[in-house]
Design a protein around this motif. Structure first.
Motif, PDB file in Angstrom:
ATOM      1  N   ASN A  85    -124.444  50.671  89.883  1.00  0.00           N
ATOM      2  CA  ASN A  85    -124.344  50.769  88.420  1.00  0.00           C
ATOM      3  C   ASN A  85    -122.901  50.926  87.948  1.00  0.00           C
ATOM      4  N   CYS A  86    -121.934  50.730  88.850  1.00  0.00           N
ATOM      5  CA  CYS A  86    -120.523  50.926  88.499  1.00  0.00           C
ATOM      6  C   CYS A  86    -119.758  49.602  88.524  1.00  0.00           C
ATOM      7  N   GLN A  87    -118.989  49.362  87.491  1.00  0.00           N
ATOM      8  CA  GLN A  87    -118.108  48.203  87.427  1.00  0.00           C
ATOM      9  C   GLN A  87    -116.699  48.656  87.058  1.00  0.00           C
ATOM     10  N   LEU A  88    -115.704  47.899  87.522  1.00  0.00           N
ATOM     11  CA  LEU A  88    -114.316  48.230  87.247  1.00  0.00           C
ATOM     12  C   LEU A  88    -113.709  47.246  86.252  1.00  0.00           C
ATOM     13  N   LEU A  89    -113.061  47.803  85.248  1.00  0.00           N
ATOM     14  CA  LEU A  89    -112.342  46.985  84.268  1.00  0.00           C
ATOM     15  C   LEU A  89    -110.852  47.160  84.564  1.00  0.00           C
ATOM     16  N   PHE A  90    -110.271  46.176  85.233  1.00  0.00           N
ATOM     17  CA  PHE A  90    -108.875  46.275  85.661  1.00  0.00           C
ATOM     18  C   PHE A  90    -107.951  45.979  84.487  1.00  0.00           C
ATOM     19  N   SER A  91    -107.342  47.040  83.966  1.00  0.00           N
ATOM     20  CA  SER A  91    -106.461  46.888  82.815  1.00  0.00           C
ATOM     21  C   SER A  91    -105.772  48.220  82.538  1.00  0.00           C
ATOM     22  N   ASP A  92    -104.656  48.139  81.849  1.00  0.00           N
ATOM     23  CA  ASP A  92    -104.045  49.343  81.304  1.00  0.00           C
ATOM     24  C   ASP A  92    -104.996  49.920  80.255  1.00  0.00           C
ATOM     25  N   ALA A  93    -105.080  51.239  80.179  1.00  0.00           N
ATOM     26  CA  ALA A  93    -106.035  51.881  79.271  1.00  0.00           C
ATOM     27  C   ALA A  93    -105.818  51.461  77.825  1.00  0.00           C
ATOM     28  N   GLY A 113    -108.905  61.031  81.822  1.00  0.00           N
ATOM     29  CA  GLY A 113    -108.105  61.522  82.928  1.00  0.00           C
ATOM     30  C   GLY A 113    -106.634  61.299  82.658  1.00  0.00           C
ATOM     31  N   TYR A 114    -105.828  61.551  83.675  1.00  0.00           N
ATOM     32  CA  TYR A 114    -104.377  61.467  83.508  1.00  0.00           C
ATOM     33  C   TYR A 114    -103.940  60.060  83.110  1.00  0.00           C
ATOM     34  N   GLY A 115    -104.668  59.036  83.570  1.00  0.00           N
ATOM     35  CA  GLY A 115    -104.322  57.668  83.211  1.00  0.00           C
ATOM     36  C   GLY A 115    -104.363  57.435  81.713  1.00  0.00           C
ATOM     37  N   LEU A 116    -105.262  58.132  81.021  1.00  0.00           N
ATOM     38  CA  LEU A 116    -105.321  58.033  79.564  1.00  0.00           C
ATOM     39  C   LEU A 116    -104.036  58.578  78.948  1.00  0.00           C
ATOM     40  N   ALA A 117    -103.544  59.698  79.522  1.00  0.00           N
ATOM     41  CA  ALA A 117    -102.310  60.296  79.021  1.00  0.00           C
ATOM     42  C   ALA A 117    -101.108  59.407  79.306  1.00  0.00           C
ATOM     43  N   VAL A 118    -101.073  58.819  80.487  1.00  0.00           N
ATOM     44  CA  VAL A 118     -99.953  57.953  80.863  1.00  0.00           C
ATOM     45  C   VAL A 118     -99.860  56.765  79.916  1.00  0.00           C
ATOM     46  N   ALA A 119    -101.018  56.188  79.575  1.00  0.00           N
ATOM     47  CA  ALA A 119    -101.044  55.022  78.692  1.00  0.00           C
ATOM     48  C   ALA A 119    -100.865  55.390  77.227  1.00  0.00           C
ATOM     49  N   GLN A 120    -100.876  56.703  76.915  1.00  0.00           N
ATOM     50  CA  GLN A 120    -100.790  57.157  75.524  1.00  0.00           C
ATOM     51  C   GLN A 120    -101.861  56.477  74.669  1.00  0.00           C
ATOM     52  N   ALA A 121    -103.091  56.456  75.216  1.00  0.00           N
ATOM     53  CA  ALA A 121    -104.173  55.704  74.569  1.00  0.00           C
ATOM     54  C   ALA A 121    -105.196  56.614  73.897  1.00  0.00           C
ATOM     55  N   GLN A 122    -104.842  57.889  73.681  1.00  0.00           N
ATOM     56  CA  GLN A 122    -105.818  58.806  73.104  1.00  0.00           C
ATOM     57  C   GLN A 122    -106.207  58.421  71.675  1.00  0.00           C
ATOM     58  N   HIS A 123    -105.275  57.854  70.902  1.00  0.00           N
ATOM     59  CA  HIS A 123    -105.592  57.461  69.530  1.00  0.00           C
ATOM     60  C   HIS A 123    -106.545  56.254  69.501  1.00  0.00           C
ATOM     61  N   MET A 149     -86.931  70.021  72.139  1.00  0.00           N
ATOM     62  CA  MET A 149     -87.623  69.626  73.366  1.00  0.00           C
ATOM     63  C   MET A 149     -89.117  69.456  73.109  1.00  0.00           C
ATOM     64  N   SER A 150     -89.700  70.374  72.363  1.00  0.00           N
ATOM     65  CA  SER A 150     -91.133  70.305  72.085  1.00  0.00           C
ATOM     66  C   SER A 150     -91.474  69.109  71.206  1.00  0.00           C
ATOM     67  N   ASP A 151     -90.597  68.790  70.267  1.00  0.00           N
ATOM     68  CA  ASP A 151     -90.852  67.657  69.377  1.00  0.00           C
ATOM     69  C   ASP A 151     -90.754  66.323  70.110  1.00  0.00           C
ATOM     70  N   ARG A 152     -89.840  66.231  71.048  1.00  0.00           N
ATOM     71  CA  ARG A 152     -89.561  64.956  71.700  1.00  0.00           C
ATOM     72  C   ARG A 152     -90.420  64.704  72.932  1.00  0.00           C
ATOM     73  N   VAL A 153     -91.005  65.742  73.498  1.00  0.00           N
ATOM     74  CA  VAL A 153     -91.754  65.567  74.741  1.00  0.00           C
ATOM     75  C   VAL A 153     -93.046  64.795  74.493  1.00  0.00           C
ATOM     76  N   GLU A 154     -93.380  63.879  75.396  1.00  0.00           N
ATOM     77  CA  GLU A 154     -94.644  63.172  75.327  1.00  0.00           C
ATOM     78  C   GLU A 154     -95.737  64.030  75.950  1.00  0.00           C
ATOM     79  N   MET A 155     -96.989  63.734  75.570  1.00  0.00           N
ATOM     80  CA  MET A 155     -98.097  64.521  76.097  1.00  0.00           C
ATOM     81  C   MET A 155     -98.196  64.423  77.608  1.00  0.00           C
ATOM     82  N   THR A 156     -97.798  63.288  78.179  1.00  0.00           N
ATOM     83  CA  THR A 156     -97.842  63.140  79.631  1.00  0.00           C
ATOM     84  C   THR A 156     -96.862  64.073  80.319  1.00  0.00           C
TER      85      THR A 156
END
Length: 461
Positions: free
Chosen positions: A439-447, A310-320, A78-85
Motif C-alpha cells: 500500500n506504499c508508493q514513493l513520489l520522487f521529488s523535492d517536497a 519530517g526534517y525534509g519538510l523543513a529543509v524544503a521550506q515547504a510548510q506553507h 540572529m533570531s530574525d535571520r535564522v531559517e527554521m531548518t
C-alpha cells in the motif's frame, strides 16, 4: 531595597512557572514565552538597581548596559535571520553561551580570592565544570546539526572521557587536602580546560538521530550550572531559574528517550539497540513509484488524510505549501490531520513550530500515541521528509538499530505516499521497510515541488 528585590524576584519566579506551564500548550506557548521573558527582564532591572542604587554612574554599570544592548541587538538579528531548518543549531549556540557564562563566572570568582569554605569551592568548581562541558558540547552539537562535524566513536575517546571524569573528583580532592602544590586560580583553569575537552568528547560519539536528546540534556546542564552559581552568590533568581531549566531539560530528555525506547546511558554512550546490522537492509525491496497526478487523484477522493512531517519538510521550506494543501482538501470536505512524532526533526517540538509558522491550527496536530490505533481510518497518509519515525523495522527487526523505537504506524492506513528526493536512508542510517509495502508508493521529488504540483492538480479536479 531588599524587600523590593525579594518581591520582584518572587514575581519573576512566578512568571517562569506560568511560562513553563503555558509552553505545554501550543495555543498558549507564545504567551508563555512573553511572560517568562518579561519576568527575566524584571529580574535583570531590579538586580541592576539594587547593585548600583545610590551610586554615581560607574564604568561597570556602563559595561553591563553596553553588553545587554549588544547582546539584545545581536540576538534579535540572529533570531530574525535564522531559517527554521537551522533553529536547532541556533538553540545549541545560545545554550553554549549560557554554559560559557557559567564557566567564566567560576574563573572570575577564583581570581577574586579563595572562597570562605570548602563547600563554596565545591560549588564553584561544580558549576564551572558543568558550564564548560555544556559550552564545548553545545558547540560540537551545533557543528553536527550544521553538517560540519561527523560522529566519531573510538575506544580512545571512551577511555579519555572516563579519565577526565575521574580527574574532576581527584584534582579538587587533592587541592582541598593540601596535596596539590598549585594555587586556586591554576587549579580552576586546569579544571575548566579539562571540562572543555570532556564536553567535546562527550558529544562526538553521539549519533545524529540522538541530537534532539543531546540538545535537551545540554540545556539542562546549563540550567544546573546556573543554579550552582546562584547558590554560590546567594542569588535567589539564579537558583530558581537554573532549577527550572535544569529540571525541565532533564524531564524532556527522559521523555524523548522513552519515545525512542532508548536509555539515557545508551544515548550518552553513542550506542544503538540491536547488533547494528539490520536484516532488513539485506532484503530486496520492490519500490513502487507514483506521480503527482496519481497522488492528487487519490487525495481528491479521500475522506480522511494524514500528513506526517519530517526534517525534509523543513529543509524544503515547504510548510506553507503544506498548509495550502490542507486548505484545498478541507474545501473538498476532506478531514486532514498532522501526525507528529515526539522526536521528528532536529529538536523537541521542531515540527510543531514549523507548522505553527505556516498558521496550521494546533487542533490539526495529533500526537503519535493518540492516533496510532486509528491509522487504519485514514484513506491516504502523506509522509513528507520523514523516514525513521515511520519505519516498521522498529517493530519487526530485532537486529535493527532502531528496534523498539515507537513509530507512527503509517503502514496501517489504506494508502501511503512517501515524498522523497531519492533513496537515501534516514538519520539513523537504516533502510525503510515501509517502502516495500503493497500500500506504499514513493513520489520522487523535492517536497516544495511535489506539494506545489499537488495543489495545482487538486485545483482543477
Amino acid at each position: 531595597m531588599i524587600a523590593l528585590v525579594n518581591i520582584s524576584y518572587l514575581i519573576a519566579m512566578l512568571s517562569f512557572i506560568l511560562g513553563l506551564k503555558f509552553l505545554s500548550s501550543p495555543s498558549k506557548a507564545k504567551h508563555g514565552n512573553i511572560l517568562a521573558g518579561t519576568g527575566m527582564v524584571l529580574a535583570v532591572i531590579v538586580t541592576l538597581i539594587s547593585q548600583f542604587f545610590g551610586f554615581s554612574v560607574s564604568i561597570n554599570l556602563l559595561l553591563i548596559l553596553l553588553a545587554i544592548v549588544t547582546g539584545t541587538i545581536v540576538g534579535k538579528r540572529m533570531s530574525d535571520r535564522v531559517e527554521m531548518t537551522a533553529m536547532p543549531q541556533l538553540v545549541s549556540l545560545f545554550n553554549a553561551m549560557g554554559g560559557g557564562c557559567a564557566m567564566l563566572l567560576g574563573i572570575m570568582e577564583a581570581r577574586l580570592g579563595t572562597p570562605p569554605s570548602s563547600a563554596s569551592l565545591i560549588l564553584l568548581w561544580s558549576g564551572l565544570i558543568i558550564g564548560a562541558a555544556s559550552f564545548s558540547g553545545s558547540v560540537i552539537a551545533y557543528r553536527k546539526l550544521a553538517g560540519k562535524q561527523k560522529d566519531k566513536r573510538t575506544r580512545m575517546i571512551m577511555y579519555v572521557s572516563r579519565i577526565l571524569l575521574v580527574s574532576f573528583l581527584v584534582i579538587p580532592g587533592l587541592y582541598l587536602t593540601n596535596l596539590l602544590p598549585l594555587g586556586l586560580v591554576s587549579v580552576t583553569l586546569i579544571l575548566s580546560s579539562l571540562a572543555l575537552v570532556y564536553g567535546i568528547l562527550f558529544v562526538l560519539p553521539i549519533g545524529g538521530a540522538d541530537m534532539p536528546v543531546v540538545i535537551s540534556l545540554l540545556n539542562s546542564l546549563t540550567g544546573i550550572a546556573t543554579a550552582l552559581a546562584g547558590i554560590l552568590y546567594n542569588n535567589t533568581i539564579m537558583i530558581a531559574g537554573g532549577i527550572f531549566v535544569g529540571a525541565a531539560g532533564i524531564l524532556l530528555t527522559l521523555l524523548m528517550c522513552n519515545a525512542m525506547n532508548r536509555s539515557i546511558f545508551a544515548v550518552i554512550g553513542g550506542k544503538f539497540n540491536g547488533s547494528g546490522v539490520s536484516s532488513g537492509d539485506e532484503e530486496e525491496i520492490e519500490i513502487k513509484a507514483t506521480s503527482i497526478g496519481e497522488t492528487a487523484t487519490k487525495l481528491a477522493f479521500a475522506q480522511k488524510v494524514a500528513i506526517v512531517p519530517g526534517y525534509g519538510l523543513a529543509v524544503a521550506q515547504a510548510q506553507h505549501l503544506c498548509s495550502q494543501l490542507q486548505a484545498i482538501l478541507e474545501e473538498k470536505d476532506t478531514e486532514v490531520h498532522y501526525i507528529i512524532h515526539p522526536v521528528a526533526g532536529r529538536m523537541p517540538g521542531h515540527m510543531n513550530v514549523l507548522l505553527a509558522e505556516a498558521d496550521v491550527h494546533y487542533d490539526k496536530l495529533k500526537e503519535m500515541d493518540l492516533v496510532n490505533d486509528e491509522m487504519n481510518e485514514y484513506d491516504v497518509t502523506i509522509v513528507i521528509g520523514a523516514n525513521d519515525v515511520v519505519n516498521p523495522a522498529a517493530e519487526q527487526d530485532e537486529n535493527s538499530p532502531i528496534y523498539g523505537m515507537p513509530i507512527i504506524k503509517a503502514y496501517n492506513s489504506r494508502e501511503v505516499v512517501v515524498i522523497k528526493r531519492g533513496m537515501s536512508k534516514g538519520y539513523a542510517g537504516v533502510e525503510n521497510r515501509l517502502f516495500g509495502y503493497d500500500n506504499c508508493q514513493l513520489l520522487f521529488s523535492d517536497a516544495k515541488v511535489a506539494l506545489s504540483g499537488l495543489i495545482n492538480e487538486l485545483k482543477v479536479l
